[in-house]
Scaffold this motif. Structure first.
Motif, PDB file in Angstrom:
ATOM      1  N   THR A 148       0.852  -1.198   0.000  1.00  0.00           N
ATOM      2  CA  THR A 148       0.000   0.000   0.000  1.00  0.00           C
ATOM      3  C   THR A 148       0.884   1.242   0.000  1.00  0.00           C
ATOM      4  O   THR A 148       0.591   2.226  -0.689  1.00  0.00           O
ATOM      5  CB  THR A 148      -0.939  -0.006   1.221  1.00  0.00           C
ATOM      6  N   GLY A 152       0.925   4.109  -2.777  1.00  0.00           N
ATOM      7  CA  GLY A 152       0.752   5.507  -2.392  1.00  0.00           C
ATOM      8  C   GLY A 152       1.869   6.401  -2.890  1.00  0.00           C
ATOM      9  O   GLY A 152       1.666   7.581  -3.170  1.00  0.00           O
ATOM     10  N   THR A 170      -2.535   7.178   2.608  1.00  0.00           N
ATOM     11  CA  THR A 170      -1.890   5.900   2.282  1.00  0.00           C
ATOM     12  C   THR A 170      -1.304   5.268   3.536  1.00  0.00           C
ATOM     13  O   THR A 170      -1.475   4.071   3.776  1.00  0.00           O
ATOM     14  CB  THR A 170      -0.789   6.130   1.228  1.00  0.00           C
TER      15      THR A 170
END
Length: 185
Positions: A148, A152, A170
C-alpha cells in the motif's frame, strides 16, 4: 540536480534517462552528453551502465538497510511495526526515482544482481511486519500494508487531492491493515 558531486550527478542523470527511455536503450554516450562531459570522464567514475545502476541502488536503498537493521534491534511489537511502516514510507518517498525506474524496467532489474538483493530486502522487511504464526489472511494483510505504501508513493498521481494528504491517507490505510492483522492474532 540537488546533489553536487560528479559521481552523484552521473547517477542522477543516468536514473532519469533509464526511467525515460529504459535501461537497455540508454547508452553511456547519452549519459555523458546529457551531463556535458566526455565518455572518458564518465569512465573515470563508472566502467559500465550496470556499475552506475549498482551505485544508484546502493545509495538509494541504504535507508532501507538501515530501517531493517533498526527494526531487527527493536522489540517485535505492534508499535515497532507501525514505526517501521512510517519510516519505510519516508524512505520510499526519498528513493522515488529509483522505484519509478524499477517499475518501468522490471525485466532488466530481475536480470541484474541488484534486483535479487532488492527482493531479499523486501522479503526481510515484510517478515518484520508479522508474527511467524499468523494466519495466511493476516500475512496477506501485512504484505498488503507494505505494498500500500508503494502504491501511495507511485500510483497516486492519478488520484485527486493534495499530495501530502494522499501520503497521509496511504499511511493510514497501511497502518489499518497492519493493525487488523495484529488484532486477529
Amino acid at each position: 540536480m540537488a546533489r553536487g558531486n560528479t559521481r552523484q550527478r552521473i547517477q542522477d542523470v543516468a536514473l532519469d534517462l533509464f526511467a525515460e527511455q529504459g535501461y537497455e536503450k540508454t547508452s553511456l554516450r547519452e549519459i555523458a552528453e546529457r551531463l556535458d562531459v566526455t565518455k572518458a570522464a564518465l569512465y573515470y567514475h563508472f566502467k559500465t551502465k550496470e556499475d552506475i545502476l549498482v551505485g544508484i541502488f546502493e545509495d538509494l536503498t541504504r535507508p532501507m538497510d538501515e530501517l531493517i537493521t533498526w527494526a531487527q534491534e527493536q522489540p517485535a511489537t505492534l508499535e515497532t511495526r507501525r514505526e517501521m511502516l512510517r519510516r519505510y514510507q519516508r524512505a520510499l518517498r526519498t528513493a522515488a526515482p529509483l522505484y519509478r525506474f524499477m517499475q518501468e524496467n522490471q525485466a532488466t532489474v530481475r536480470e541484474l544482481s541488484v534486483g535479487l538483493t532488492f527482493k531479499e530486502r523486501m522479503i526481510t522487511l515484510i517478515g518484520l511486519t508479522q508474527e511467524p504464526d499468523f494466519a495466511v489472511v493476516d500475512k496477506v494483510r501485512c504484505v498488503s500494508a507494505v505494498f500500500t505504501l508503494h502504491a501511495g508513493t507511485f500510483f497516486m498521481q492519478n488520484v485527486e487531492g493534495d499530495t501530502e494528504e494522499k501520503h497521509e491517507a496511504t499511511l493510514e490505510v497501511a497502518l489499518d491493515l497492519l493493525e487488523a492483522a495484529h488484532r486477529a492474532d
